[in-house]
Design an enzyme around this catalytic site. Sequence first.
Site, PDB file in Angstrom:
ATOM      1  N   HIS A  25     -15.560  34.459  -3.365  1.00 33.71           N
ATOM      2  CA  HIS A  25     -16.867  34.675  -3.974  1.00 33.71           C
ATOM      3  C   HIS A  25     -17.960  34.085  -3.092  1.00 33.71           C
ATOM      4  CE1 HIS A  25     -15.098  35.050  -8.301  1.00 33.71           C
ATOM      5  NE2 HIS A  25     -15.121  36.205  -7.668  1.00 33.71           N
ATOM      6  N   LYS A  67     -14.922  41.837   0.852  1.00 31.39           N
ATOM      7  CA  LYS A  67     -16.108  42.680   0.870  1.00 31.39           C
ATOM      8  C   LYS A  67     -16.907  42.438   2.142  1.00 31.39           C
ATOM      9  CE  LYS A  67     -16.667  43.036  -4.144  1.00 31.39           C
ATOM     10  NZ  LYS A  67     -17.571  42.795  -5.297  1.00 31.39           N
ATOM     11  N   TYR A  79     -15.689  32.270 -15.053  1.00 30.17           N
ATOM     12  CA  TYR A  79     -14.396  31.915 -15.615  1.00 30.17           C
ATOM     13  C   TYR A  79     -14.504  30.735 -16.573  1.00 30.17           C
ATOM     14  CZ  TYR A  79     -12.587  34.966 -11.981  1.00 30.17           C
ATOM     15  OH  TYR A  79     -12.335  36.052 -11.197  1.00 30.17           O
ATOM     16  N   ARG A 104      -6.610  39.243 -11.200  1.00 28.96           N
ATOM     17  CA  ARG A 104      -7.483  38.363 -10.422  1.00 28.96           C
ATOM     18  C   ARG A 104      -8.241  37.422 -11.358  1.00 28.96           C
ATOM     19  NH1 ARG A 104     -10.588  37.825  -5.615  1.00 28.96           N
ATOM     20  NH2 ARG A 104     -12.858  37.907  -5.921  1.00 28.96           N
ATOM     21  N   HIS A 143      -7.764  44.050 -11.413  1.00 28.58           N
ATOM     22  CA  HIS A 143      -8.767  42.981 -11.459  1.00 28.58           C
ATOM     23  C   HIS A 143      -8.498  42.014 -12.610  1.00 28.58           C
ATOM     24  CE1 HIS A 143     -12.333  41.883  -9.209  1.00 28.58           C
ATOM     25  NE2 HIS A 143     -12.866  41.427 -10.325  1.00 28.58           N
ATOM     26  N   ARG A 202      -8.253  40.901  -4.375  1.00 33.19           N
ATOM     27  CA  ARG A 202      -8.713  42.178  -4.919  1.00 33.19           C
ATOM     28  C   ARG A 202      -7.701  43.282  -4.599  1.00 33.19           C
ATOM     29  NH1 ARG A 202     -13.163  39.721  -2.307  1.00 33.19           N
ATOM     30  NH2 ARG A 202     -14.912  39.228  -3.710  1.00 33.19           N
TER      31      ARG A 202
END
Length: 327
Positions: free
Chosen positions: A298, A193, A307, A275, A272, A169
């Site tokens: 994730h 995160k 994806y 990414r 992004h 990120r």
Amino acid sequence: MSKDSEFSMLAEGFLAMLSEERGASEHTVRAYAREIRSFAAYLDGQVGGRGIGAVLHLHIRAYLGDLYGRGLTQASAARALAAIRSWFKWMAKEGKVKQNPALLVSTPKLPKHLPRVPSAEEVNRVLNSLEEGVGVRARELGEDDNAEVAAWPERDRVIFELLYGCGIRNSELVGIDIGDIQWGNEAILVRGKGRKERYVPLGDEAAVAIRALLPLRAAKLEAAGKGSLVGEGPLVTNLRMRGDCRLTTRSVGRIVKAIALSRGLPADVHPHTLRHAFGTHMLEEGADLRAIQEMLGHERLSTTQRYTQLTVGQVQRVYEETHPRAR
């Protein structure tokens, strides 16, 4: 809404928990604060002195209707509902409410927008141009409106190599320090995160780009009187070595967009996007979905599975080439 109202105090308690205990990013706390404070003010007018225990799912539905009435989109209403659910989940855990009424409210159906992902050839064309030292002027990057000097192609190549080559990120990129590069293990420690740490593979091209940048970075730091940061501090620095020298996510966004546009990529390319391209291209080449999940950081596999929507053509080809009833 009174700052002393029950709804306001519960809202602030939740926001404090997000920041202090969960280690949520400033951006996340700011987004939750906007949604929770708005809903708390709404409850103050609708429920008043009856307290938080009197809030029903009907109040939440009515609030979403109020948002629609103000012209907000379904996506905005969905974000508000997600924040409200988290708030009530916390209050239930703290014993402030007996149950979470937000669970009885359906999430607004959102249109599925597949992210536009540049092809591997397009991304490689950009990276090859950066490898050749073709830069974009600093004014175009928005770093220094008074500058007309060439930007820093070696640093910008590192930005692209890490965003695309490692799938990290924007916030993870600017947070990388020199000490986070594990040369012996060919990996980089990134902080995702919620301050969760993970290692991502350091590819050969990214390693070459970083090694090319380091002596130039050191020279700029020495010239700026910040030689103490040569062996530590941020890997990706700002052009003028201002402040703590760390490049901001906003500047990264400007750099990526300016370079992408100058190389013929669509105007909606941003960090992004690279990414997304990382995950999409790896999946197209046969990478395991769970391995991609691990590298992207994730929490849920369902997030990574987005994806797969981008590779229907490949799935069809695999089926036709491998299933005995397809031939």
